[in-house]
Design an enzyme around this catalytic site. Structure first.
Site, PDB file in Angstrom:
ATOM      1  N   LYS A 250       0.825  -1.041  -0.125  1.00 51.49           N
ATOM      2  CA  LYS A 250      -0.043   0.211   0.023  1.00 51.49           C
ATOM      3  C   LYS A 250       1.146   1.113   0.133  1.00 51.49           C
ATOM      4  O   LYS A 250       1.841   1.161   0.601  1.00 51.49           O
ATOM      5  CB  LYS A 250      -0.817  -0.064   1.263  1.00 51.49           C
ATOM      6  CG  LYS A 250      -1.872   1.092   1.401  1.00 51.49           C
ATOM      7  CD  LYS A 250      -2.780   0.859   2.671  1.00 51.49           C
ATOM      8  CE  LYS A 250      -3.866   1.996   2.711  1.00 51.49           C
ATOM      9  NZ  LYS A 250      -4.806   1.983   3.887  1.00 51.49           N
TER      10      LYS A 250
ATOM     11  N   SER B 122      -9.817   2.469   2.920  1.00 53.38           N
ATOM     12  CA  SER B 122      -8.687   3.263   2.098  1.00 53.38           C
ATOM     13  C   SER B 122      -7.793   2.171   1.447  1.00 53.38           C
ATOM     14  O   SER B 122      -7.335   2.753   0.449  1.00 53.38           O
ATOM     15  CB  SER B 122      -7.893   4.098   2.973  1.00 53.38           C
ATOM     16  OG  SER B 122      -7.089   3.442   3.745  1.00 53.38           O
TER      17      SER B 122
ATOM     18  N   SER C  88     -10.188   0.109   7.104  1.00 51.73           N
ATOM     19  CA  SER C  88      -9.461   0.054   5.846  1.00 51.73           C
ATOM     20  C   SER C  88      -8.777  -1.224   5.158  1.00 51.73           C
ATOM     21  O   SER C  88      -8.558  -1.275   4.151  1.00 51.73           O
ATOM     22  CB  SER C  88      -8.669   1.287   5.829  1.00 51.73           C
ATOM     23  OG  SER C  88      -9.181   2.428   5.481  1.00 51.73           O
TER      24      SER C  88
HETATM   25  N1  GLN Z   1     -13.020   4.925   6.404  1.00 51.62           N
HETATM   26  C1  GLN Z   1     -12.560   5.374   7.662  1.00 51.62           C
HETATM   27  C2  GLN Z   1     -12.012   6.716   7.575  1.00 51.62           C
HETATM   28  O1  GLN Z   1     -12.273   7.403   6.591  1.00 51.62           O
HETATM   29  C3  GLN Z   1     -11.490   4.179   7.966  1.00 51.62           C
HETATM   30  C4  GLN Z   1     -10.433   4.580   7.104  1.00 51.62           C
HETATM   31  C5  GLN Z   1      -9.026   3.788   7.591  1.00 51.62           C
HETATM   32  O2  GLN Z   1      -9.170   2.595   8.050  1.00 51.62           O
HETATM   33  N2  GLN Z   1      -8.045   4.458   7.076  1.00 51.62           N
HETATM   34  O3  GLN Z   1     -11.433   7.308   8.316  1.00 51.62           O
END
Ligand code: GLN
Length: 483
Positions: A75, A150, A174
């Site tokens: 990632k 994400s 995410s």
């Molecule tokens: N969707 C959540 C956020 O926008 C979690 C994102 C994540 O786990 N990095 O904060």
């Protein structure tokens, strides 16, 4: 070659059925062919082939491990020496890290071959991969749908076989949410199990890196390499790393599974609920006992998270100021103009929204009302998990309320987007480990089952997931066009 499992590939490399260079080239060709998915931000073709050659040497001289010569991808939140690390942001479009993240270093030492860096929501803020400066990633099961976020690039790449496996990070879902929406297996380890050194910080008390793969067995192999104490990360935990593959075949007879009634109420799509019921029944057949439990504070998770995560992000992202590294605006007239325009032009809309929310919540007069309150709720949620895990061994539930939604569908409504993490966020607030495994399909789109365990019970979670994958084949389905 690309359809084989990690273990089969490791065997193929050992029996000289193919070399790592050939295997790596196959994956590079696939990445090229399926560019339209937009899963990768950077493809490191030359380095990959060079490292594949080195892996072949190790395979020949007997110093290879299971991951040696296996094409993986990182990632783009993990810093990579001399390779661009963008975190999905224009702010870091010109940034090449001077060091490797510990996770990257560990995969390198294991001899895994990095194919490139995967697309993601900007600074990991999002649930659909649409906030990336590099554009949306498409879900390989339906290119008009989001892959989740994400870690959307990671999930799409593994599902479409553009990498054997990939890393992800999970602050509020995410790893698990995109794994669920793309039909793969994703594990968020206990907070502190995997080093965060060199993993660009979003909300430091919640962020945790973890494996994304097709099966629990592959995730176990990855975690074996990723986990462990790191003196460079003061929150990494100094506990021995168990053998994650050793217990995969343990029996599930007598396993106590808790189903929180708060997870199965209003808001959960009825077809998704029915799919999960079938999956849970499979566990009954494997000898587990199912019990309804209650976790009354779960409903407070989203509001608490959207105070704590933005608060931490507003502090973490202050370092991107146009001075040290990253984006700098053209022709600033003075220092204030340099700061304001560099940040104004370098960050996207969602990131700015979070910084504003977080700065507000931390400001004098509001700190007690918002931040302190959210911290108290966080404690209540942790207590809910601790209590529940004295009654049952693991908790099961949905990962997402629906299957993957359409690209563009939720971008104009941040609250609705935030609600897509309703089942994953509480786990990060508590810090416990959880994984998502493929549990079936609704109208051709994958559904994930979430399994949540006690602190440092990753081995048990992987065992529970693996046993299910021995009697079902949802994790082996391949999206059409990517066979
Ligand atoms: N969707 C959540 C956020 O926008 C979690 C994102 C994540 O786990 N990095 O904060």
């Amino acid at each position: 070659m690309h359809t084989k499992t990690l273990i089969e590939l490791a065997q193929g490399l050992r029996s000289k059925e193919f070399s790592s260079v050939e295997l790596t080239q196959t994956f590079l060709d696939r990445i090229q062919k399926h560019q339209h998915l937009n899963a990768y931000i950077t493809v490191t073709e030359a380095v990959a082939l060079h490292n594949a050659q080195a892996a072949d040497t190790r395979l020949a001289n007997g110093t290879a491990g299971l991951l040696t010569g296996i094409p993986i991808a990182q990632k783009d939140i993990f810093c990579t020496l001399d390779v661009k690390t963008t975190c999905g942001s224009k702010m870091l479009d010109n940034f090449s890290a001077p060091y490797n993240a510990t996770v990257v270093e560990k995969f390198n030492q294991a001899g895994a071959v990095m194919l490139g860096k995967l697309n993601m929501d900007e600074f990991a803020m999002g649930s659909s991969n649409e906030t990336s400066y590099y554009g949306a990633v498409k879900n390989p099961w339906n290119i008009n749908s989001v892959p989740g976020g994400s870690s959307g690039g990671s999930a799409a790449a593994v599902a479409a076989r553009l990498a054997v496996c990939a890393t992800g990070t999970d602050t509020g879902g995410s790893i698990r949410q995109p794994a669920a929406l793309c039909g793969i297996t994703g594990l968020k380890p206990t907070y502190g199990r995997v080093s965060r050194y060199g993993m660009i910080a979003y909300a430091s008390s919640l962020d945790q890196g973890g494996p994304m793969a097709r099966s629990a067995e592959e995730a176990a192999i990855m975690l074996q390499t990723m986990a462990g104490f790191d003196e460079k990360d003061s929150t990494s935990v100094d506990l021995p790393v168990p053998d994650y593959c050793a217990g995969l075949n343990n029996s599930l007879a007598g396993l106590k599974i808790g189903l929180p009634k708060e997870f199965f109420g209003e808001g959960l799509n009825s077809d998704v609920a029915a799919t999960l019921e079938t999956a849970i029944n499979e566990y009954r057949k494997l000898g587990a006992e199912i019990k309804e439990i209650s976790m009354p504070n779960l409903k407070l998770a989203i509001p608490a998270y959207y105070v704590i995560a933005p608060a931490e992000c507003s502090a973490n992202l202050s370092r991107f100021d146009g001075v040290r590294y990253g984006y700098r605006c053209a022709n600033p007239v003075d220092l204030a103009d340099l700061y304001t325009r560099s940040r104004g032009e370098g960050f996207g809309k969602e990131v700015k929204r979070r910084i504003l929310m977080g700065t507000y919540a931390l400001s004098t007069g509001y700190y007690d009302a918002y931040y302190l309150k959210a911290q108290k709720i966080r404690r209540l949620i942790s207590e809910d998990f601790k209590q529940a895990l004295t009654e049952v061994d693991v908790i099961m539930g949905p990962v997402t309320p629906t299957t993957a939604f359409g690209i563009g569908e939720k971008m104009s409504n941040p609250i609705e987007m935030y609600l897509s993490d309703i089942y994953t966020i509480a786990i990060n607030l508590a810090g416990v480990p959880a994984l998502s495994i493929p549990a079936g399909f609704v109208a051709g789109m994958p559904v994930g089952l979430q399994i949540i365990g006690n602190y440092f019970a990753e081995d048990r979670l992987l065992n529970i997931a693996h046993q299910y994958q021995q009697v079902t084949d949802w994790h082996l389905h391949t999206p059409k066009g990517f066979e």
